[in-house]
Every structure is written in structure tokens, then in C-alpha cells.
Write a protein that holds these residues in place. Sequence first.
Motif, mmCIF file in Angstrom:
data_model
loop_
_atom_site.group_PDB
_atom_site.id
_atom_site.type_symbol
_atom_site.label_atom_id
_atom_site.label_comp_id
_atom_site.label_asym_id
_atom_site.label_seq_id
_atom_site.Cartn_x
_atom_site.Cartn_y
_atom_site.Cartn_z
ATOM 1 N N PHE A 40 0.804 -1.220 0.000
ATOM 2 C CA PHE A 40 0.000 0.000 0.000
ATOM 3 C C PHE A 40 0.840 1.275 0.000
ATOM 4 O O PHE A 40 0.529 2.234 -0.686
ATOM 5 C CB PHE A 40 -0.949 0.024 1.200
ATOM 6 N N PHE A 41 1.900 1.292 0.792
ATOM 7 C CA PHE A 41 2.719 2.493 0.907
ATOM 8 C C PHE A 41 3.326 2.925 -0.430
ATOM 9 O O PHE A 41 3.248 4.104 -0.783
ATOM 10 C CB PHE A 41 3.802 2.292 1.972
ATOM 11 N N PRO A 42 3.939 2.032 -1.222
ATOM 12 C CA PRO A 42 4.486 2.461 -2.510
ATOM 13 C C PRO A 42 3.424 2.989 -3.475
ATOM 14 O O PRO A 42 3.723 3.822 -4.329
ATOM 15 C CB PRO A 42 5.137 1.199 -3.070
ATOM 16 N N ALA A 43 2.193 2.538 -3.352
ATOM 17 C CA ALA A 43 1.139 3.002 -4.258
ATOM 18 C C ALA A 43 0.860 4.493 -4.086
ATOM 19 O O ALA A 43 0.344 5.136 -5.010
ATOM 20 C CB ALA A 43 -0.139 2.199 -4.028
ATOM 21 N N MET A 44 1.219 5.042 -2.952
ATOM 22 C CA MET A 44 1.021 6.482 -2.744
ATOM 23 C C MET A 44 1.954 7.308 -3.627
ATOM 24 O O MET A 44 1.753 8.490 -3.819
ATOM 25 C CB MET A 44 1.234 6.843 -1.266
ATOM 26 N N TYR A 45 2.977 6.663 -4.170
ATOM 27 C CA TYR A 45 3.942 7.347 -5.031
ATOM 28 C C TYR A 45 3.763 6.969 -6.497
ATOM 29 O O TYR A 45 4.719 6.950 -7.260
ATOM 30 C CB TYR A 45 5.363 7.035 -4.558
ATOM 31 N N ALA A 46 2.538 6.694 -6.889
ATOM 32 C CA ALA A 46 2.256 6.265 -8.264
ATOM 33 C C ALA A 46 2.581 7.353 -9.279
ATOM 34 O O ALA A 46 2.973 7.059 -10.404
ATOM 35 C CB ALA A 46 0.795 5.845 -8.392
ATOM 36 N N LYS A 47 2.436 8.601 -8.903
ATOM 37 C CA LYS A 47 2.709 9.696 -9.839
ATOM 38 C C LYS A 47 4.182 9.775 -10.224
ATOM 39 O O LYS A 47 4.518 10.237 -11.304
ATOM 40 C CB LYS A 47 2.264 11.024 -9.230
ATOM 41 N N SER A 48 5.071 9.348 -9.349
ATOM 42 C CA SER A 48 6.496 9.411 -9.659
ATOM 43 C C SER A 48 6.969 8.236 -10.519
ATOM 44 O O SER A 48 8.118 8.213 -10.932
ATOM 45 C CB SER A 48 7.314 9.452 -8.365
ATOM 46 N N GLU A 49 6.092 7.275 -10.760
ATOM 47 C CA GLU A 49 6.360 6.102 -11.597
ATOM 48 C C GLU A 49 7.536 5.263 -11.076
ATOM 49 O O GLU A 49 8.265 4.654 -11.847
ATOM 50 C CB GLU A 49 6.601 6.518 -13.047
ATOM 51 N N ASN A 50 7.714 5.264 -9.777
ATOM 52 C CA ASN A 50 8.767 4.461 -9.162
ATOM 53 C C ASN A 50 8.193 3.470 -8.148
ATOM 54 O O ASN A 50 8.868 3.100 -7.197
ATOM 55 C CB ASN A 50 9.789 5.358 -8.462
ATOM 56 N N VAL A 51 6.967 3.048 -8.363
ATOM 57 C CA VAL A 51 6.299 2.170 -7.403
ATOM 58 C C VAL A 51 7.037 0.842 -7.283
ATOM 59 O O VAL A 51 7.272 0.350 -6.164
ATOM 60 C CB VAL A 51 4.828 1.955 -7.798
ATOM 61 N N SER A 52 7.422 0.245 -8.385
ATOM 62 C CA SER A 52 8.100 -1.052 -8.352
ATOM 63 C C SER A 52 9.446 -0.957 -7.650
ATOM 64 O O SER A 52 9.806 -1.837 -6.863
ATOM 65 C CB SER A 52 8.308 -1.588 -9.757
ATOM 66 N N LEU A 53 10.189 0.103 -7.917
ATOM 67 C CA LEU A 53 11.483 0.290 -7.279
ATOM 68 C C LEU A 53 11.320 0.445 -5.768
ATOM 69 O O LEU A 53 12.005 -0.217 -4.986
ATOM 70 C CB LEU A 53 12.191 1.512 -7.858
ATOM 71 N N LEU A 54 10.402 1.294 -5.361
ATOM 72 C CA LEU A 54 10.176 1.512 -3.941
ATOM 73 C C LEU A 54 9.680 0.243 -3.254
ATOM 74 O O LEU A 54 10.144 -0.112 -2.169
ATOM 75 C CB LEU A 54 9.175 2.654 -3.731
ATOM 76 N N SER A 55 8.774 -0.462 -3.883
ATOM 77 C CA SER A 55 8.269 -1.712 -3.320
ATOM 78 C C SER A 55 9.385 -2.744 -3.190
ATOM 79 O O SER A 55 9.485 -3.441 -2.176
ATOM 80 C CB SER A 55 7.139 -2.256 -4.182
ATOM 81 N N GLY A 56 10.229 -2.845 -4.192
ATOM 82 C CA GLY A 56 11.347 -3.788 -4.149
ATOM 83 C C GLY A 56 12.348 -3.453 -3.062
ATOM 84 O O GLY A 56 12.828 -4.338 -2.351
ATOM 85 N N ILE A 57 12.669 -2.176 -2.914
ATOM 86 C CA ILE A 57 13.612 -1.758 -1.867
ATOM 87 C C ILE A 57 13.035 -2.053 -0.487
ATOM 88 O O ILE A 57 13.725 -2.574 0.389
ATOM 89 C CB ILE A 57 13.973 -0.274 -2.023
ATOM 90 N N LEU A 58 11.763 -1.726 -0.287
ATOM 91 C CA LEU A 58 11.141 -1.981 1.011
ATOM 92 C C LEU A 58 11.050 -3.478 1.305
ATOM 93 O O LEU A 58 11.267 -3.908 2.440
ATOM 94 C CB LEU A 58 9.759 -1.339 1.071
ATOM 95 N N ASN A 59 10.748 -4.272 0.286
ATOM 96 C CA ASN A 59 10.686 -5.719 0.468
ATOM 97 C C ASN A 59 12.069 -6.287 0.803
ATOM 98 O O ASN A 59 12.214 -7.140 1.680
ATOM 99 C CB ASN A 59 10.114 -6.388 -0.779
ATOM 100 N N PHE A 60 13.093 -5.786 0.114
ATOM 101 C CA PHE A 60 14.469 -6.193 0.409
ATOM 102 C C PHE A 60 14.839 -5.862 1.849
ATOM 103 O O PHE A 60 15.419 -6.675 2.567
ATOM 104 C CB PHE A 60 15.441 -5.517 -0.565
ATOM 105 N N MET A 61 14.495 -4.650 2.292
ATOM 106 C CA MET A 61 14.808 -4.234 3.656
ATOM 107 C C MET A 61 14.053 -5.081 4.683
ATOM 108 O O MET A 61 14.568 -5.366 5.756
ATOM 109 C CB MET A 61 14.499 -2.748 3.856
#
Length: 103
Positions: free
Chosen positions: A34-55
Motif C-alpha cells: 500500500f505504501f508504494p502506491a502512494m507514489y504512483a505519480k512518480s512512476e517508481n512504485v516497483s522500485l520503492l516496493s522492491g527496496i522496502l521488500n528487500f529491507m
Amino acid sequence: LLMLFSGMSVVLTIVLFAFIVSCMNSINLILTGFFPAMYAKSENVSLLSGILNFMTYLGSAASTYGFAVLSDIFGWNGTIVFWIILSLLGAIVCIIAYFYKKG
């Protein structure tokens, strides 16, 4: 909760354990879904989701060994107190972030 009610009933202990596990899993879902979806306008949702999942996995691996060492040094009561302190600090950070974003 488990420490308070563990000697009363097996069913109550299982229900409380299921509640605690679902709370832990919910945090991971919120962070990675849910948290990465708030940044949909920046088109970096997958990157942010992957980084958070890695962490999340990195923290899980580190805590496996870290909490084992902590329990060897301070025992399980010390480990549980440490978890409570970490939870309270996390709640304080969330409250501060909420009011910072609101104001």
C-alpha cells in the motif's frame, strides 16, 4: 498479551498468537503493497516496493541472529522487554510522522 493469558487457556493462547501474527503480517503488507502506491505519480512504485521488500527480508535475517544473541545474554524476559521498547519507539515515530505530515 501471551504472557498475561498463557496459563489460562490453550484456545485463548492460540487466538492471541494468531492475532499477533496477523498484526505482524499486516505491517509487511502495508509497507510493500500500500505504501508504494502512494507514489504512483512518480512512476517508481516497483522500485520503492522492491527496496522496502528487500529491507524487510534483510531485517528479518538480521533479527533472527540478533534476537538469538540477545536472548542468550539477557534471557527471554529481556528479549521481550526489548521488543516492547522497540514497539513503543515505533509507535512514537508513527505519531510524530502523523502530526508532522498533518501540520
